[in-house]
Design an enzyme around this catalytic site. Structure first.
Site, mmCIF file in Angstrom:
data_model
loop_
_atom_site.group_PDB
_atom_site.id
_atom_site.type_symbol
_atom_site.label_atom_id
_atom_site.label_comp_id
_atom_site.label_asym_id
_atom_site.label_seq_id
_atom_site.Cartn_x
_atom_site.Cartn_y
_atom_site.Cartn_z
ATOM 1 N N GLY A 158 6.465 5.592 8.389
ATOM 2 C CA GLY A 158 5.470 6.663 8.377
ATOM 3 C C GLY A 158 5.296 7.287 9.748
ATOM 4 N N GLU A 167 8.533 16.152 15.947
ATOM 5 C CA GLU A 167 8.857 16.171 14.515
ATOM 6 C C GLU A 167 7.946 17.161 13.782
ATOM 7 O OE1 GLU A 167 8.047 12.625 12.119
ATOM 8 O OE2 GLU A 167 10.106 12.673 11.415
ATOM 9 N N LYS A 193 0.855 -1.194 0.000
ATOM 10 C CA LYS A 193 0.000 0.000 0.000
ATOM 11 C C LYS A 193 0.883 1.233 0.000
ATOM 12 C CE LYS A 193 -1.809 2.851 3.118
ATOM 13 N NZ LYS A 193 -1.892 4.071 2.315
ATOM 14 N N GLU A 246 9.553 2.165 11.088
ATOM 15 C CA GLU A 246 10.444 3.333 11.089
ATOM 16 C C GLU A 246 9.534 4.548 11.126
ATOM 17 O OE1 GLU A 246 11.890 6.500 10.462
ATOM 18 O OE2 GLU A 246 12.330 5.964 8.380
ATOM 19 N N GLY A 282 2.357 4.001 13.374
ATOM 20 C CA GLY A 282 3.259 2.885 13.657
ATOM 21 C C GLY A 282 2.938 2.222 14.992
ATOM 22 N N CYS A 305 12.620 11.739 7.309
ATOM 23 C CA CYS A 305 12.719 11.198 8.667
ATOM 24 C C CYS A 305 14.065 11.578 9.261
ATOM 25 C CB CYS A 305 12.614 9.690 8.634
ATOM 26 S SG CYS A 305 11.113 9.138 7.890
ATOM 27 N N ASN A 364 4.357 8.399 13.500
ATOM 28 C CA ASN A 364 4.570 7.723 14.771
ATOM 29 C C ASN A 364 3.306 7.078 15.339
ATOM 30 O OD1 ASN A 364 5.530 7.486 17.751
ATOM 31 N ND2 ASN A 364 7.351 7.950 16.531
HETATM 32 C C1 UN1 Z 1 13.438 8.930 5.097
HETATM 33 O O1 UN1 Z 1 13.441 10.118 5.342
HETATM 34 O O2 UN1 Z 1 12.520 8.195 5.500
HETATM 35 O O3 UN1 Z 1 19.506 9.237 4.428
HETATM 36 C C2 UN1 Z 1 14.474 8.250 4.273
HETATM 37 C C3 UN1 Z 1 18.554 9.791 3.905
HETATM 38 C C4 UN1 Z 1 17.872 9.128 2.726
HETATM 39 C C5 UN1 Z 1 16.685 8.347 3.149
HETATM 40 C C6 UN1 Z 1 15.704 9.058 4.033
HETATM 41 N N1 UN1 Z 1 18.830 8.290 2.067
HETATM 42 O O4 UN1 Z 1 18.113 10.844 4.311
#
Ligand code: UN1
Length: 496
Positions: A229, A386, A176, A251, A234, A285, A231
């Site tokens: 995605g 965040e 998805k 993650e 998750g 992230c 928090n």
């Molecule tokens: C993300 O933000 O979920 O190191 C991935 C990095 C990228 C991947 C980020 N290669 O920021």
């Protein structure tokens, strides 16, 4: 500016392209234009996809892994040949600037070849048995049907981190993707089809979390969920899957800091901060959203950051001059705006930015000015939560020890960075920073696909995407004992 005509995206179930029962619009965040329509599916489509996946997986698991890997080599070749075209589409659906979009497609290419190589490794272990004429080994076996749920900020890279190891290890996938960025998912499914992956092994069901996501996490035939995605989402997935004893890999973001010590190369630190704070408009992230700075260099660093921030051109990511693209949508902007108000109320000092850009062409898309707060402290929400936008909170500290403590003061644990020339501090920092990824003299982004990607504390649940470690998510360990003595040998008892 180039324009794609509205594309009608289809689900991919059991090797068949299927129209949706209803659709929602996909908007180019740089222009506000509708560029595609994405199906809104529900548990009916998920059920059929899982059924097909379950059936297809049985035969797939029996094909030798080096042969399974041949499909991934072909996927890698196709991605490579189509890199530029895919990057442009990625910029149009996600907004990130073209250079970064190319980098993201490259992550997918790297992952394809890396995981294809795993087809000839997938190493297990052999070990001596405690008994004579007895052989012992541990081997990886596929889990079965894998459910993958991915976000819009890395619409192709994250999908490759999860689906490529799953496929090479002998699983089938039901995916998805985020409804904001379905074009990359549509293209990746086409690429798997072209590469000759047998039908039913890679299924894409578009739709919302409440329908498609829920159906995936509750389906009894899905034995593992891999999610990247928000928090809260998750945590919900972990709780639901916990009740069903379903394996989960999560993650869920970060509150990543760059530490700048008094002996740092400040020019280099500024490069690292700007790149990791404002790349993908801060919607990573791993984005740097805190700068922990030694008080001795605070004024110089502020000044240098402000100077360089003025030069960053904001706009449509297809324009080669542009360094900062749009935010994904108005809801993303509204969240950032809320944090700007929170920061001001908390007493942080706003030095630059803090507003949505609405004049002229900007008014059609979703743009936010790069923002710098200073004099923040670790107790403020802008230094804890965040924001997912181009916002930095600068936190002054008096020592190296205080800097480490400030870094570790958040509930997240994804990425961290330190700029210093002192080798002792470097080694202490890589030991004491409590994140899953640590950078020295580089910003908080830039993970490479052959290393484990993921975080500690509130970022995840102990699993990793990418690296050889990703295989642990998509395989079970089987211990195999072969007794060739021809008699009953009892472990722990017949040991004389
Ligand atoms: C993300 O933000 O979920 O190191 C991935 C990095 C990228 C991947 C980020 N290669 O920021």
């Amino acid at each position: 500016m180039e324009k794609v005509k509205t594309l009608r995206i289809a689900n991919f179930i059991d090797g068949i392209w299927e129209e949706g029962k209803s659709y929602t619009a996909v908007i180019n965040p740089a222009t506000g234009e509708e560029i595609a329509e994405v199906p809104l599916s529900n548990s009916e489509e998920v059920d059929r996809a899982v059924k097909a996946a379950k059936e297809a997986q049985k035969a797939w698991a029996k094909i030798p892994a080096p042969q399974r890997a041949e499909v991934l080599y072909r996927v890698g070749e196709i991605l490579k040949n189509r890199k530029e075209e895919l990057a442009r589409l990625l910029t149009m659906e996600n907004g990130k600037v073209l250079e970064e979009a190319r980098g993201e497609v490259q992550e997918g290419i790297d992952m394809a070849f890396y995981m294809a190589g795993e087809g000839r490794r997938l190493f297990g272990q052999t070990t001596p048995s405690e008994l004579p004429d007895k052989f012992a080994m541990s081997v990886r076996v596929p889990v079965g049907v894998v459910g993958i749920i991915t976000p819009w900020n890395f619409p192709i890279a994250i999908a490759t981190w999860k689906s490529f190891p799953a496929i090479v290890a002998g699983n089938a996938v039901v995916w998805k993707p985020a409804t904001e960025t379905p074009i990359m998912a549509y293209e990746l499914a086409k690429i798997f089809e072209e590469a000759g992956l047998p039908k039913g092994l890679f299924n894409v069901v578009f739709g919302r979390g409440q329908e498609v996501g829920e159906a995936l996490i509750h389906h009894p035939d899905i034995r593992v969920i891999s999610f990247t995605g928000a928090n809260e989402t998750g945590r919900h997935i972990a709780a639901e899957c916990g009740r069903q004893l379903k394996k989960v890999s999560l993650e869920m973001g970060g509150k990543n800091a760059v530490i700048v010590m008094d002996d740092a190369d400040l020019d280099l630190a500024v490069d690292g901060i700007l790149w990791s704070a404002f790349g993908t408009s801060g919607q990573r992230c791993t984005a740097c959203s805190r700068v922990i700075v030694h008080e001795k260099v605070k004024d110089s660093l502020e000044e240098m950051l402000l100077e360089r921030m003025k030069e960053l051109k904001i706009g449509n990511g297809l324009d080669a001059e542009v360094k900062i693209g749009p935010i994904i949508n108005q809801a993303g902007i509204d969240k950032i705006k809320k944090y700007i108000e929170i920061g001001k109320d908390e007493g942080a000092k706003l030095l630059a930015g803090g507003y949505q850009l609405t004049e002229g062409e900007f008014g059609k898309g979703f743009y936010f000015a790069p923002t710098l707060f200073t004099d923040a402290n670790i107790h403020m929400r802008i230094a804890q939560e965040e924001i997912f936008g181009p916002v930095i909170a600068l936190i002054p500290v008096k020592s190296f020890e205080e800097a480490i403590e400030a870094n570790n003061s958040v509930t997240y644990g994804l990425s961290s960075s330190i700029f210093t020339k002192d080798v002792n501090r470097v080694f202490k920092a890589q030991r004491d920073l409590d994140t899953g990824i640590v950078y020295v003299n580089a910003g908080t982004t830039g993970a490479e696909i052959h290393l484990p990607f993921g975080g500690t504390k509130g970022t995840g649940n102990g699993h990793r995407d990418s690296g050889v470690q990703a295989l642990d998510v998509f395989t079970e360990w089987r211990a195999v004992y072969v007794d060739y003595s021809g008699k009953l040998q009892r472990a722990q008892i017949d040991i004389e």
